[in-house]
Scaffold this motif. Structure first.
Motif, PDB file in Angstrom:
ATOM      1  N   LYS A   1       1.073  -1.100  -0.442  1.00  0.00           N
ATOM      2  CA  LYS A   1      -0.041   0.194  -0.289  1.00  0.00           C
ATOM      3  C   LYS A   1       0.645   1.392   0.281  1.00  0.00           C
ATOM      4  O   LYS A   1       0.320   2.533  -0.593  1.00  0.00           O
ATOM      5  N   SER A   2       1.898   0.828   0.874  1.00  0.00           N
ATOM      6  CA  SER A   2       3.114   2.708   0.978  1.00  0.00           C
ATOM      7  C   SER A   2       3.519   2.987  -0.170  1.00  0.00           C
ATOM      8  O   SER A   2       3.093   3.791  -1.197  1.00  0.00           O
ATOM      9  N   THR A   3       4.123   1.888  -1.576  1.00  0.00           N
ATOM     10  CA  THR A   3       4.725   1.617  -2.890  1.00  0.00           C
ATOM     11  C   THR A   3       3.510   2.496  -3.489  1.00  0.00           C
ATOM     12  O   THR A   3       3.405   3.554  -4.470  1.00  0.00           O
ATOM     13  N   TYR A   4       2.626   1.948  -3.951  1.00  0.00           N
ATOM     14  CA  TYR A   4       1.036   2.121  -4.873  1.00  0.00           C
ATOM     15  C   TYR A   4       0.955   3.403  -4.238  1.00  0.00           C
ATOM     16  O   TYR A   4       0.250   4.083  -4.911  1.00  0.00           O
ATOM     17  N   SER A   5       0.322   3.658  -3.328  1.00  0.00           N
ATOM     18  CA  SER A   5       0.086   4.931  -2.868  1.00  0.00           C
ATOM     19  C   SER A   5       0.962   6.233  -3.171  1.00  0.00           C
ATOM     20  O   SER A   5       0.558   7.271  -3.767  1.00  0.00           O
ATOM     21  N   ALA A   6       2.471   5.694  -3.013  1.00  0.00           N
ATOM     22  CA  ALA A   6       3.609   7.182  -3.223  1.00  0.00           C
ATOM     23  C   ALA A   6       3.079   7.174  -5.268  1.00  0.00           C
ATOM     24  O   ALA A   6       3.373   8.333  -5.500  1.00  0.00           O
ATOM     25  N   ALA A   7       2.937   5.260  -5.583  1.00  0.00           N
ATOM     26  CA  ALA A   7       2.736   6.050  -7.364  1.00  0.00           C
ATOM     27  C   ALA A   7       1.379   6.567  -7.705  1.00  0.00           C
ATOM     28  O   ALA A   7       1.276   7.165  -8.726  1.00  0.00           O
ATOM     29  N   LEU A   8       0.123   6.746  -6.680  1.00  0.00           N
ATOM     30  CA  LEU A   8      -0.160   7.201  -7.151  1.00  0.00           C
ATOM     31  C   LEU A   8      -0.699   8.892  -7.254  1.00  0.00           C
ATOM     32  O   LEU A   8      -1.073   9.952  -7.746  1.00  0.00           O
TER      33      LEU A   8
END
Length: 575
Positions: free
Chosen positions: A100-107
């Motif tokens: 979730k942290s990686t995906y949130s950074a990508a978002l």
């Protein structure tokens, strides 16, 4: 009924969320989107690469569909008639290790690329410096892996800022703190691990600043993504998850602005240990299974680390299966806790007086960094059931000395069941003595031994002084209740009565908290509640309850009643 007469469900309600989870779908309502904007967002997101995985795969192949659903609806929702944005806030609760942290950074990078507002500000916030730094490092590395993105964005590592060169709009990575957030006016805010904010006393104030800043913008959005708390939900996290569940279940009004996406079992299944301990059921709440999560490794971690004892299992399942602490696990807590939630009668102090034939009281004295708890147990004049009501007090100094429970105390104060005072002797004990005098004047106390108290310590003397100010004869009315293993019998008695429905309580959250915190100590054949075993969790409410229950178990009879203008002549509802 004709289709045009069927009342539409409230916005963002998703009554079939559990069925969706069982089908492997994202557990959220269907939200209309702008197709062009959705396609643009997804195309950009898909080109980003994972910086910490061998081969640096693109998110097109290395991200679970669930997060792409979130990305699209968060960045491209649109009312088909007004063309206005629908999703202003989104709360996603998803188990640990779901990227979730990686995906949130990508978002965040995707939103920065798509935003055309000049000189705007976006925030990517973590509850701690480590989590914030992790988010920034992931975002920076994704950009550095793509030569085209290096030309589009300017990264300032020392400032933790990423700027889109064309618009000068900035994505800043920050740590959640009142001083840092004050004055910001974000176009978009992403908060990672929002459950951690429940442990911060001033989190509500900061959240209000974030939301207040967003109101002034045409596109002020808030994305919260988190695991479940590894402690009983409190503070801002308690209120946010409760609000999200109400919206999901269609109980929050017709037009909420928060879209809930909650990967969790229904409450009844969270209480079913046989269900969630079965590995075959884990996949329902693991949307990134097969991407960042390997089921065999997860099971091995549970067997070797998560299940070694009750306390570790409680933390493990809260993080990896989103089981809410306080709901889903029986441990070495008091047996009565298993039946507590099913024994609510909801009576107030006045209604308890009205329905009781006799009442006993219990006081668990508290110091300046502790709670002072006062319990009343009334025996219903019609059914014989025991009925409980309580009030609690704390010196303001406890907020400094016990910062870990300050958010919980703030919640209980709002409920009206905890009174914060500056002077326990002048305010708390005086208040208790006045309530005891009211019970006495109604003829509801026994002639002797109506008030039980832990007799140890100077605090008990303060109770004696306050009661004597109200003309109580301490030697006659107060009874010291032996603690430790001597509470074994009454703790077991109350647990049996709770299970059988002959012990009812007023449903106060602070009492549920105390009961949930109550750990049992085993000594020979005796098992009794222990403050030492319960650690930092306060159990004062449980102890005052048991003090009052001990006296009620002596089968007391009320003293002769005094006249009080027909108070008992009013019609009452039998419990």
């Amino acid at each position: 009924m004709p289709l045009d007469q069927i009342e539409p469900a409230p916005r963002f309600a998703c009554p079939d969320w559990w069925e969706k989870l069982q089908r492997g779908e994202t557990p959220m309502a269907d939200v209309p989107v702008n197709d062009d904007r959705a396609a643009r967002a997804l195309a950009f997101f898909n080109r980003l690469r994972l910086p910490d995985v061998p081969g640096n795969p693109r998110l097109a192949d290395a991200c679970g569909p669930w997060f792409k659903d979130i990305l699209i609806v968060f960045l491209a929702s649109e009312d088909p008639e007004t063309k206005e944005r629908l999703v202003w806030e989104l709360l996603c609760a998803v188990p640990k290790k779901s990227s979730k942290s990686t995906y949130s950074a990508a978002l965040g990078i995707t939103a920065l690329y798509m935003e055309e507002t000049p000189n705007g500000q976006m925030l990517l916030i973590g509850p701690s410096q480590n989590i914030s730094a992790r988010c920034f490092d992931q975002a920076q590395a994704m950009i550095e892996l793509d030569d085209d993105l290096v030309q589009i964005f300017h990264v300032q590592d020392h400032l933790k800022k990423i700027t889109r060169k064309k618009t000068k709009t900035v994505l800043e990575v920050k740590t959640f703190d009142t001083g840092i957030i004050t004055g910001e006016i974000p176009i978009l805010t992403i908060i990672d691990e929002v459950h951690e904010l429940g442990k911060k006393a001033k989190a509500a104030k900061v959240m209000q600043q974030i939301r207040g800043g967003g109101i002034t913008q045409t596109g002020g959005q808030l994305l919260m993504i988190t695991t479940q708390s590894d402690e009983r939900p409190a503070g801002i996290w308690k209120s946010e998850i409760a609000k999200a569940r109400r919206i999901r279940d269609g109980e929050a009004g017709p037009k909420p602005i928060m879209l809930p996406v909650l990967y969790e079992f229904p409450i009844e299944l969270q209480k079913d240990e046989m269900f969630w301990r079965d590995v075959k059921n884990w996949h329902y709440v693991l949307p990134n299974l097969g991407w960042s999560i390997n089921l065999d490794r997860l099971e091995a971690d549970y067997v070797n680390n998560g299940s070694v004892d009750k306390e570790k299992e409680q933390i493990w399942v809260s993080q990896h299966l989103n089981i809410e602490i306080g709901i889903g696990l029986k441990n070495d807590r008091w047996t009565g806790a298993d039946f507590w939630e099913g024994a609510v009668h909801g009576l107030t102090f006045g209604e308890l007086l009205e329905r009781s034939e006799v009442i006993t009281a219990g006081i668990d004295p508290g110091g300046q960094d502790d709670l002072l708890s006062f319990s009343l147990i009334g025996r219903n004049r019609d059914t014989g059931a025991w009925m409980h009501w309580a009030k609690h007090y704390a010196d303001f100094i406890v907020l400094e000395r016990r910062k870990s429970i300050a958010p919980e105390l703030a919640d209980f104060e709002k409920d009206g069941d905890l009174l914060m005072v500056h002077d326990l002797e002048e305010e708390a004990y005086s208040d208790i003595a006045k309530m005891c005098a009211e019970v006495r004047d109604l003829g509801l106390f026994p002639e002797e031994n109506g008030i039980g108290i832990d007799g140890a310590g100077k605090a008990a003397n303060l109770a004696v002084d306050a009661l004597e100010e109200e003309d109580f004869d301490a030697a006659k009315h107060l009874q010291a209740i032996s603690q430790g293993y001597r509470l074994n019998n009454i703790a077991a008695t109350v647990a049996v009565k709770l299970k059988g429905g002959s012990f009812l309580h007023s449903g106060q959250e602070i009492m549920s908290w105390c009961v949930e915190n109550t750990k049992m100590y085993q000594r020979a054949n005796a098992e009794y509640p222990s403050k030492e075993e319960s650690g930092g969790g306060k159990i004062d409410g449980t102890m005052s309850l048991l003090d009052a229950a001990e006296l009620m178990s002596w089968h007391p009879k009320a003293a002769p009643r005094v006249d009080f203008d027909g108070f008992l002549a009013k019609p009452v509802m039998v419990v």
